[in-house]
Design a protein around this motif. Structure first.
Motif, mmCIF file in Angstrom:
data_model
loop_
_atom_site.group_PDB
_atom_site.id
_atom_site.type_symbol
_atom_site.label_atom_id
_atom_site.label_comp_id
_atom_site.label_asym_id
_atom_site.label_seq_id
_atom_site.Cartn_x
_atom_site.Cartn_y
_atom_site.Cartn_z
ATOM 1 N N LEU A 12 0.780 -1.278 -0.043
ATOM 2 C CA LEU A 12 0.075 -0.018 -0.010
ATOM 3 C C LEU A 12 0.981 1.222 0.071
ATOM 4 O O LEU A 12 2.081 0.982 0.119
ATOM 5 C CB LEU A 12 -0.922 0.100 1.218
ATOM 6 N N ALA A 34 -11.323 4.542 8.210
ATOM 7 C CA ALA A 34 -10.169 3.930 8.464
ATOM 8 C C ALA A 34 -10.555 2.425 9.053
ATOM 9 O O ALA A 34 -11.699 2.106 9.521
ATOM 10 C CB ALA A 34 -9.713 4.621 9.756
ATOM 11 N N LEU A 35 -9.490 1.504 8.882
ATOM 12 C CA LEU A 35 -9.685 0.046 9.405
ATOM 13 C C LEU A 35 -8.299 -0.550 9.714
ATOM 14 O O LEU A 35 -7.304 0.172 9.575
ATOM 15 C CB LEU A 35 -10.088 -0.654 7.971
ATOM 16 N N GLU A 36 -8.428 -1.485 10.735
ATOM 17 C CA GLU A 36 -7.441 -2.062 11.281
ATOM 18 C C GLU A 36 -7.478 -3.453 10.889
ATOM 19 O O GLU A 36 -8.457 -4.177 11.018
ATOM 20 C CB GLU A 36 -7.105 -1.814 12.886
ATOM 21 N N LEU A 37 -6.052 -4.179 10.923
ATOM 22 C CA LEU A 37 -6.203 -5.546 10.688
ATOM 23 C C LEU A 37 -6.667 -6.235 12.006
ATOM 24 O O LEU A 37 -6.383 -6.014 13.202
ATOM 25 C CB LEU A 37 -4.504 -5.751 10.576
ATOM 26 N N TRP A 54 -10.036 -7.281 8.295
ATOM 27 C CA TRP A 54 -10.027 -5.637 8.522
ATOM 28 C C TRP A 54 -11.509 -5.569 9.381
ATOM 29 O O TRP A 54 -12.258 -6.306 9.193
ATOM 30 C CB TRP A 54 -10.187 -4.839 7.426
ATOM 31 N N PRO A 60 -5.833 1.164 17.118
ATOM 32 C CA PRO A 60 -5.057 1.649 16.186
ATOM 33 C C PRO A 60 -3.442 1.895 16.511
ATOM 34 O O PRO A 60 -3.003 3.139 16.463
ATOM 35 C CB PRO A 60 -5.515 2.801 15.584
ATOM 36 N N ALA A 67 -4.782 3.229 1.743
ATOM 37 C CA ALA A 67 -5.125 2.098 0.663
ATOM 38 C C ALA A 67 -6.307 2.876 0.140
ATOM 39 O O ALA A 67 -7.393 3.002 0.366
ATOM 40 C CB ALA A 67 -5.585 0.815 1.319
ATOM 41 N N ARG A 72 -5.220 2.657 6.941
ATOM 42 C CA ARG A 72 -5.007 1.421 7.335
ATOM 43 C C ARG A 72 -4.129 1.149 8.841
ATOM 44 O O ARG A 72 -3.013 1.730 8.609
ATOM 45 C CB ARG A 72 -4.463 0.532 6.254
ATOM 46 N N TYR A 73 -4.577 0.457 9.718
ATOM 47 C CA TYR A 73 -4.003 0.412 10.938
ATOM 48 C C TYR A 73 -3.591 -1.093 11.236
ATOM 49 O O TYR A 73 -4.347 -1.946 10.561
ATOM 50 C CB TYR A 73 -4.461 1.200 12.116
ATOM 51 N N SER A 74 -3.040 -1.259 12.262
ATOM 52 C CA SER A 74 -2.663 -2.668 12.798
ATOM 53 C C SER A 74 -2.574 -2.351 14.347
ATOM 54 O O SER A 74 -1.811 -1.398 14.841
ATOM 55 C CB SER A 74 -1.525 -3.322 12.425
ATOM 56 N N GLU A 97 -1.381 -9.908 -0.891
ATOM 57 C CA GLU A 97 -1.671 -9.566 0.372
ATOM 58 C C GLU A 97 -0.126 -9.644 1.393
ATOM 59 O O GLU A 97 -0.312 -9.111 2.251
ATOM 60 C CB GLU A 97 -2.676 -10.445 1.387
#
Length: 281
Positions: A12, A34-37, A54, A60, A67, A72-74, A97
């Motif tokens: 990304l 916004a999304l996180e893994l 996700w 976060p 993306a 995008r966070y983790s 991926e």
């Protein structure tokens, strides 16, 4: 041309320019897109189709990038999955991926292992969206480390030298490898490792390709070299065995022939890409 190794690519937009802007990073967390893994058993979770999973923001901790403009966070979990679970996951992970999987896993592993300042020993703070840590006491800043590893093929009379370690599945052979040492060139490391592990003296070392390896944070530097002779002396503290394999034997192994004399490395290892390249050269 060498096939692109698994984990290659950015995955990304890493958006480095945003990492040093605390106000902008705070704004991104409020972005409705916004999304996180999702993580499971110490790894980024993978669905049955091999896709990363996700969810809405909950922890976060690490800003992975953008993306299609959406952040995008983790999380940065403090649990590490076992080795078998990792390789089982890789068998199902979609190739496109893989770069993001590798970045998230390596970054989380680094935070788990480097919570204290190496300069003064104080607990450090995660900054720049998780891409560095800063010590509140001595102000030293620490960045995610990458450990360079040379992984190489040696060839002699149209044959390849491959070895196996005791932890490999039965009859699996792969390229020899070892960590690059301080004050050493890539070429010198290749020659040293081949001599130390198999007693082989080489010349004409050539770089082929590289691969991030997130277990926990290596950079595999793929090379090939020409052996002066074919006399093998195995260092049994490093290898269980080492052998020369003909082009026909390598072809049979890569094609999955049941009569093949060895089992090749898995598709997600750069060693497999090196074998594919040599066979097609």
């Amino acid at each position: 041309m060498l096939p692109e190794p698994f984990f290659a690519g950015s995955g990304l937009d890493r958006a480095d320019a945003l990492r040093g802007q605390p106000d902008e990073l705070a704004r991104l967390k409020s972005d409705p897109a916004a999304l996180e893994l999702v993580w499971a058993d110490g790894l980024p979770a993978i669905d049955p189709q091999g896709r990363l999973q996700w969810q809405p923001l909950a922890s976060p901790d690490l800003f992975l990038g953008l993306a299609d403009g959406a952040p995008r966070y983790s999380p940065a979990p403090f649990f590490e999955g076992d080795l078998r679970a990792r390789f089982n996951a890789l068998a199902h992970l979609a190739a496109d991926e893989a770069p993001l999987f590798a970045a998230a896993l390596s970054l989380a592993s680094w935070h788990r292992r480097h919570r204290f300042c190496a300069n003064c020993g104080s607990f450090s703070d995660s900054v720049r969206g998780g891409w560095s840590r800063q010590c509140p006491s001595c102000k030293a800043e620490h960045y995610p480390r990458v450990d360079p590893v040379v992984i190489m093929l040696a060839e002699h009379d149209d044959r390849l030298l491959l070895g196996r370690q005791p932890q490999y599945p039965p009859n699996r052979y792969s390229a020899l490898a070892g960590f690059l040492e301080v004050g050493e060139t890539i070429e010198a490391a290749v020659a040293r490792e081949l001599f130390e592990e198999a007693g082989i003296t080489v010349t004409d070392v050539r770089y082929l390709s590289s691969q991030p390896w997130p277990f926990p944070s290596s950079l595999m530097i793929g090379c090939i070299a020409r052996a002066i002779d074919d006399q093998i002396t195995v260092d049994t503290t490093e290898l269980e065995d080492a052998r020369w394999f003909s082009r026909a034997e390598v072809a049979a192994a890569l094609s999955g022939d049941e009569t093949a004399t060895f089992i090749p490395p898995p598709h997600f290892a750069i060693a497999r890409s090196l074998l594919d390249h040599w066979l097609s050269a």
